[in-house]
Design an enzyme around this catalytic site. Structure first.
Site, PDB file in Angstrom:
ATOM      1  N   ASP A  11      -5.438 -24.829 -15.500  1.00  0.00           N
ATOM      2  CA  ASP A  11      -6.564 -23.926 -15.453  1.00  0.00           C
ATOM      3  C   ASP A  11      -6.087 -22.761 -14.562  1.00  0.00           C
ATOM      4  O   ASP A  11      -5.122 -22.919 -13.809  1.00  0.00           O
ATOM      5  CB  ASP A  11      -7.767 -24.650 -14.834  1.00  0.00           C
ATOM      6  CG  ASP A  11      -8.894 -23.701 -14.528  1.00  0.00           C
ATOM      7  OD1 ASP A  11      -9.308 -22.965 -15.442  1.00  0.00           O
ATOM      8  OD2 ASP A  11      -9.363 -23.688 -13.369  1.00  0.00           O
ATOM      9  N   ASP A  13      -8.343 -19.863 -12.727  1.00  0.00           N
ATOM     10  CA  ASP A  13      -9.186 -19.544 -11.556  1.00  0.00           C
ATOM     11  C   ASP A  13      -9.361 -20.786 -10.683  1.00  0.00           C
ATOM     12  O   ASP A  13      -9.866 -21.817 -11.141  1.00  0.00           O
ATOM     13  CB  ASP A  13     -10.577 -19.075 -12.018  1.00  0.00           C
ATOM     14  CG  ASP A  13     -10.542 -17.748 -12.766  1.00  0.00           C
ATOM     15  OD1 ASP A  13     -10.044 -16.765 -12.192  1.00  0.00           O
ATOM     16  OD2 ASP A  13     -11.017 -17.690 -13.916  1.00  0.00           O
TER      17      ASP A  13
HETATM   18  C1  BG6 Z   1     -13.439 -19.510 -15.444  1.00  0.00           C
HETATM   19  C2  BG6 Z   1     -14.106 -19.421 -14.104  1.00  0.00           C
HETATM   20  O1  BG6 Z   1     -12.072 -19.709 -15.267  1.00  0.00           O
HETATM   21  O2  BG6 Z   1     -13.646 -18.315 -16.195  1.00  0.00           O
HETATM   22  C3  BG6 Z   1     -15.574 -19.066 -14.259  1.00  0.00           C
HETATM   23  O3  BG6 Z   1     -14.000 -20.665 -13.464  1.00  0.00           O
HETATM   24  C4  BG6 Z   1     -15.692 -17.788 -15.067  1.00  0.00           C
HETATM   25  O4  BG6 Z   1     -16.150 -18.911 -12.985  1.00  0.00           O
HETATM   26  C5  BG6 Z   1     -15.006 -17.993 -16.429  1.00  0.00           C
HETATM   27  O5  BG6 Z   1     -17.058 -17.461 -15.279  1.00  0.00           O
HETATM   28  C6  BG6 Z   1     -15.080 -16.762 -17.339  1.00  0.00           C
HETATM   29  O6  BG6 Z   1     -14.330 -15.736 -16.759  1.00  0.00           O
HETATM   30  P1  BG6 Z   1     -14.332 -14.226 -17.238  1.00  0.00           P
HETATM   31  O7  BG6 Z   1     -13.208 -13.607 -16.449  1.00  0.00           O
HETATM   32  O8  BG6 Z   1     -14.063 -14.231 -18.721  1.00  0.00           O
HETATM   33  O9  BG6 Z   1     -15.670 -13.663 -16.925  1.00  0.00           O
HETATM   34 MG    MG Z   2     -11.024 -23.100 -12.384  1.00  0.00          MG
END
Ligand code: BG6
Ligand code: MG
Length: 224
Positions: A11, A13
């Site tokens: 993963d 984030d």
């Molecule tokens: C995930 C995060 O990796 O991505 C979430 O944990 C986030 O918090 C999701 O909302 C979507 O991310 P993005 O960058 O497409 O808004």
């Molecule tokens: Mg994550």
């Protein structure tokens, strides 16, 4: 039975980079403009899930009614703030121990993929200068079902041509751990083992993880 890991799926984030704090700050800022607040406990539900699911959860948390068009505008505003917060991100923001782990895995020819819900994943990986480590990148742009649906991890395994049973997923979100287990994969939780109780094993971060340690745990695990 002796089992062997053939591929790692990360993963992004909260696993490779500490961008969760920026997602949280942007959602909090958005909630405040809507007249309510969100806390860290509520934020656990937002981790790992798509932007569209997050906005639904936020709106429901504030007991608000919003049209799809309004929700799209709110999500766009959140993303604008998020992009501001991450504008300075570079390799220095890669979480402790991650870079040397990626290097060791590359040397051992272990296949690697990113399996992220984020549509910003390609941009962030590029900013951190780590795109070249990965054989496949499956992100929020290429999936239709958000975690806890296993689609993102199954697609990553398929793109690497490795069976799910031979993949190991690193996840920091409850929804992501569930997705990994539904995909039939071994899951290493990154963070608090009480929150990530569905994971096969938990570590606080990559500073305490080694390939040898993982191979040991994986080969002795008969129920993963
Ligand atoms: C995930 C995060 O990796 O991505 C979430 O944990 C986030 O918090 C999701 O909302 C979507 O991310 P993005 O960058 O497409 O808004
Ligand atoms: Mg994550």
């Amino acid at each position: 039975m002796e089992r062997k890991i053939e591929a790692y799926i990360f993963d992004m984030d909260g696993v490779l980079v500490s961008t969760e704090k920026y997602h949280f700050a942007s959602w909090k800022r958005l909630a405040e403009t809507l007249g309510f607040s969100i806390d860290e406990e509520f934020n656990e539900q937002l981790k790992g899930v798509s932007r569209a699911v997050c906005i639904d959860l936020i709106v429901a948390h504030g007991n608000l009614q919003k049209s799809q068009e309004e929700k799209d505008m709110l999500a766009a505003q959140k993303n604008e703030w998020f992009l501001e917060y991450i504008s300075e991100i570079s390799q220095k923001d890669v979480l402790q121990g991650v870079l040397s782990f990626l290097q060791s895995a590359k040397q051992k020819n272990i296949k690697m993929a990113v399996g992220s819900a984020s549509k910003n994943a390609p941009l962030l990986l590029q900013k951190m200068g780590i795109t070249h480590f990965f054989d496949a990148i499956v992100d929020g742009n290429s999936i239709t079902n958000a975690k806890p649906n296993p689609e993102v991890f199954l697609k990553a395994a398929q793109n690497m041509n490795v069976s799910p049973q031979k993949c190991l997923v690193f996840e920091d979100a409850q929804s992501g751990v569930t997705a990994a287990k539904r995909a039939g994969m071994f899951c290493v939780g990154i963070g608090n083992s009480e929150i990530l109780s569905e994971a096969d094993v938990c570590f606080p971060g990559f500073a305490t993880i080694s390939i040898e340690k993982l191979e040991d745990i994986f080969s002795n695990n008969t129920c993963g």
